[in-house]
Design an enzyme around this catalytic site. Structure first.
Site, short mmCIF file in Angstrom:
data_model
loop_
_atom_site.label_atom_id
_atom_site.label_comp_id
_atom_site.label_asym_id
_atom_site.label_seq_id
_atom_site.Cartn_x
_atom_site.Cartn_y
_atom_site.Cartn_z
N GLU A 32 -10.05 8.73 62.27
CA GLU A 32 -8.84 7.24 61.60
C GLU A 32 -9.59 7.32 60.33
OE1 GLU A 32 -10.11 3.96 63.18
OE2 GLU A 32 -8.83 4.49 64.98
N LYS B 248 -11.34 6.64 56.90
CA LYS B 248 -12.27 5.74 56.87
C LYS B 248 -12.04 5.10 55.37
CE LYS B 248 -17.35 5.63 56.55
NZ LYS B 248 -17.77 4.77 55.31
N ARG C 133 -19.55 -8.42 57.85
CA ARG C 133 -20.25 -6.84 58.05
C ARG C 133 -21.73 -7.80 59.06
NH1 ARG C 133 -23.99 -3.36 58.56
NH2 ARG C 133 -24.14 -1.19 59.15
N ARG D 62 -15.47 -4.37 55.61
CA ARG D 62 -15.56 -4.94 57.26
C ARG D 62 -15.33 -5.99 57.60
NH1 ARG D 62 -18.58 -1.64 61.85
NH2 ARG D 62 -16.92 -2.72 63.77
P1 ATP Z 1 -23.40 1.55 58.59
O1 ATP Z 1 -23.15 2.47 59.48
O2 ATP Z 1 -24.66 0.93 58.51
O3 ATP Z 1 -22.23 0.58 58.82
P2 ATP Z 1 -21.96 1.78 55.99
O4 ATP Z 1 -21.68 0.17 55.58
O5 ATP Z 1 -22.68 2.24 54.61
O6 ATP Z 1 -22.55 1.79 57.01
P3 ATP Z 1 -19.82 3.58 57.35
O7 ATP Z 1 -21.13 3.48 58.09
O8 ATP Z 1 -20.35 4.38 55.67
O9 ATP Z 1 -20.75 2.15 56.33
O10 ATP Z 1 -19.20 3.15 57.84
C1 ATP Z 1 -18.94 2.29 58.72
C2 ATP Z 1 -18.38 0.97 58.38
O11 ATP Z 1 -16.75 2.25 57.93
C3 ATP Z 1 -17.65 0.50 59.44
O12 ATP Z 1 -18.26 -0.62 59.04
C4 ATP Z 1 -16.34 -0.29 58.60
O13 ATP Z 1 -16.54 -0.93 57.30
C5 ATP Z 1 -15.50 0.91 57.50
N1 ATP Z 1 -14.27 1.90 58.56
C6 ATP Z 1 -13.49 1.89 57.58
N2 ATP Z 1 -12.27 2.78 58.06
C7 ATP Z 1 -12.77 2.24 59.71
C8 ATP Z 1 -12.17 2.69 60.76
N3 ATP Z 1 -11.19 3.37 60.35
N4 ATP Z 1 -12.98 2.42 61.74
C9 ATP Z 1 -13.80 1.93 62.13
N5 ATP Z 1 -14.77 2.10 60.58
C10 ATP Z 1 -14.63 1.74 59.41
#
Ligand code: ATP
Length: 587
Positions: free
Chosen positions: A250, A252, A272, A257
């Site tokens: 999917e 990202k 989040r 979130r």
């Molecule tokens: P963490 O892993 O601690 O959440 P982070 O907040 O920097 O770290 P990432 O790890 O980079 O986030 O990626 C996870 C985040 O990506 C999710 O919390 C969500 O907000 C975002 N995200 C974007 N698109 C999607 C998707 N298709 N499915 C799930 N999460 C997604």
């Protein structure tokens, strides 16, 4: 229950740094607690009155608390201030001064946990004019009846300085031992907590109804589910292997979130970190209300800032403008958002968290009515590296950070509150930052919408390939144009308009209007990325991929001095891509 029992337990807990000892003291305390107030005791030991997501905080500023302490101890605020300066601990100061207050009250009322909780609750909920005085008098009243030790902890609690160091997981361990029949009970207790974010409710359930009831815990609308998080792997090979050779990939999205809870017409949005952010995103709440067909639902989405003229996504930083208390209406207009939905945790009156991802996704597709600002996250089932890489490039080119690859195996449940291997993120290791402007040829245009009706929403831009004498597309640009530019563009381009794509233009995209490659404009972008769509320098870096410019912006310069053939050429862009590769350090 006497508050002194709590104060004694706090003192013991404070005296140790060992988690096991801390747990033992907590077990003792929980066992002494009457069932009907077990939730209150759990919240209080964490310095709270309610679970975080309610947003209710006792929150008394230290300065205010000092006035109550002065009243209760009979000391001047100056004396308290001086002592506080030495220790930095208003609770300790209160204890010390109360101890030395010789004339102990004659009419000393014994403090109970219920009394303390109710008074703190009133303090938390008193707002408006006169609330400051009211808070001081509530606190002073409590302190007047407190022993020095009790006063210390009450003051620390109200000023947010209790910090006993009891983590959520320690409370769960203690509950498992005290009421669940042993450590093994930790797992169902933890799951109940992960789907409700409410330790007090979990405690009350296990104490009053037993572990079996805890095992039957379901997600509940209004209580945020702790988010499932993704692990990370560096190579697509490893990702595919880990997920059993196939997965759903999917986009990202690079936004924030949001977990939306819908009950009839009412929608609550959680961040989040499980804060209630409904007021920050009334437009997003409205979108959920309007385009979720299920009466009741819990769904997760990424909210992304967009350019309303072109529909393109903007970088995450743009959402920062929405983090405000006032002027929300203006911020909504200036920084509009779209929603990309990626999970359904509750729908059709069913808790879906224990269902595998494909079933949750089906539910999602059934209940979401796609619209201009609400879409299901772009996704693709991938079975080989090639498909995964291609989709990754497409994601990056569309302004996404990369992909989240998700298991579609039978065990692919929603792992609330856990970072596991069912979701694996795939971000880039390298970024190719652009530092220089480039000159590109306008080869097509897309009709504008909204404010841009009647003019162009974005231009399709190309670089020149001198070997083939063709123009290869490299980006779609809709940013940086003033109203004046926009007004004159259609007139300016009219004379170059063609019915079909020029044979010298190499494009896989279908523009609404095509032009003879004549007009050159100056553009700067954020970076250059590999692209499955744009044709610039196709195959030069990787077979089957071209190059694209991400987040392009018109600098305001029409390069009337340049012929189309003088535009930046495709080899230069490939060289820029290679030359500017920088390791991505964050994450
Ligand atoms: P963490 O892993 O601690 O959440 P982070 O907040 O920097 O770290 P990432 O790890 O980079 O986030 O990626 C996870 C985040 O990506 C999710 O919390 C969500 O907000 C975002 N995200 C974007 N698109 C999607 C998707 N298709 N499915 C799930 N999460 C997604």
């Amino acid at each position: 229950m006497r508050y002194s029992l709590l104060a004694d337990a706090y003192q013991k807990i404070e005296a140790t740094t060992k988690r096991l000892e801390m747990t033992d003291h907590l077990v003792d305390l929980l066992k002494k607690t009457p069932p009907e107030i077990i939730d209150k005791v759990v919240y209080l030991t964490q310095g709270k009155l309610y679970p975080d997501f309610t947003g209710i905080e006792i929150g008394v500023a230290e300065k205010l608390a000092m006035r109550a302490v002065a009243k209760a101890t009979g000391r001047s605020e100056k004396a308290i201030h001086e002592e506080l300066g030495k220790t930095g601990d208003l609770g300790g100061t209160t204890q010390k001064f109360l101890k030395s207050k010789l004339q102990v009250q004659l009419s000393h009322e014994l403090l109970t946990v219920e009394m303390v909780f109710d008074t703190l609750d009133k303090m938390a909920k008193s707002t408006g004019a006169g609330s400051m005085e009211q808070k001081i008098s509530y606190l002073a009243g409590l302190l007047a009846n407190a022993s020095p030790k009790e006063a210390k902890y009450i003051v620390r609690t109200v000023t947010g300085a209790l910090r006993l160091g009891i983590a959520d997981m320690t409370v769960l361990d203690a509950l498992a031992i005290a009421y669940g029949g042993g450590k093994e009970a930790r797992e169902p207790l933890e799951r109940a907590y992960n789907i409700s974010s409410d330790l007090g409710r979990v405690a009350k359930t296990v104490v009053e109804k037993g572990l079996e009831s805890v095992k039957k815990f379901q997600v509940s609308i209004g209580e945020p589910v702790r988010p499932m998080l993704a692990e990370r792997l560096g190579s697509p090979e490893e990702i595919l292997e880990k997920l059993g050779g196939k997965c759903v990939a999917e986009f990202k999205y690079d936004g924030e979130r949001i977990q939306a809870h819908k009950k009839g017409n009412k929608v609550i949005l959680f961040s989040r970190r499980l804060e209630n952010i409904t007021e920050q995103y009334p437009d997003a709440a409205e979108l959920f209300r309007k385009y979720t067909k299920a009466k009741d639902a819990i769904i997760e989405a990424e909210v992304v800032a967009i350019n309303s003229d072109t529909g393109e996504m903007k970088p995450f930083q743009e959402l920062m403008h929405r983090r405000r208390k006032y002027g929300i209406q203006k911020a909504i207009e200036d920084y509009p958002v779209s929603l990309f939905i990626f999970d359904a945790l509750y729908a059709d009156e069913k808790d879906l968290t224990l269902k595998p991802y494909p079933i949750r996704h089906k539910a999602l597709e059934r209940i979401i009515q796609p619209s201009e600002h609400v879409r299901v996250a772009e996704n693709l089932i991938v079975k080989n590296l090639e498909e995964l890489e291609r989709f990754f490039e497409k994601a990056v080119e569309n302004g996404c950070e990369g992909l989240i690859c998700k298991s579609i195996n039978p065990d692919s449940v929603y792992q609330a509150g856990a970072r596991g291997w069912l979701w694996i993120k795939y971000k880039r290791d390298y970024k190719s930052e652009m530092t220089d402007t480039i000159d590109l040829v306008v080869v097509g245009a897309f009709h504008g919408r909204g404010k841009r009706g009647g003019t162009y929403g974005a231009l399709l831009l190309a670089a020149y390939n001198p070997e083939e004498d063709t123009f290869e597309t490299v980006t779609k640009c809709g940013t940086g144009f003033t109203d004046k530019d926009l007004a004159k563009l259609p007139k300016m381009m009219k004379k170059h308009e063609t019915l079909h794509k020029s044979s010298r233009v190499n494009s896989t995209l279908e523009a609404d209007v095509w032009f003879e490659p004549k007009v050159v404009i100056e553009v700067i972008g954020a970076e250059i990325t590999l692209s499955p769509i744009h044709t610039c320098a196709m195959d030069a870096i990787r077979k089957g991929s071209g190059l694209a410019i991400r987040f392009p912006r018109f600098t305001g310069n029409f390069r009337l001095d340049k012929a189309a053939e003088d535009a930046t050429n495709t080899k230069e862009i490939a060289r820029m891509y290679k030359g500017q590769l920088k390791k991505v350090i964050e994450q």
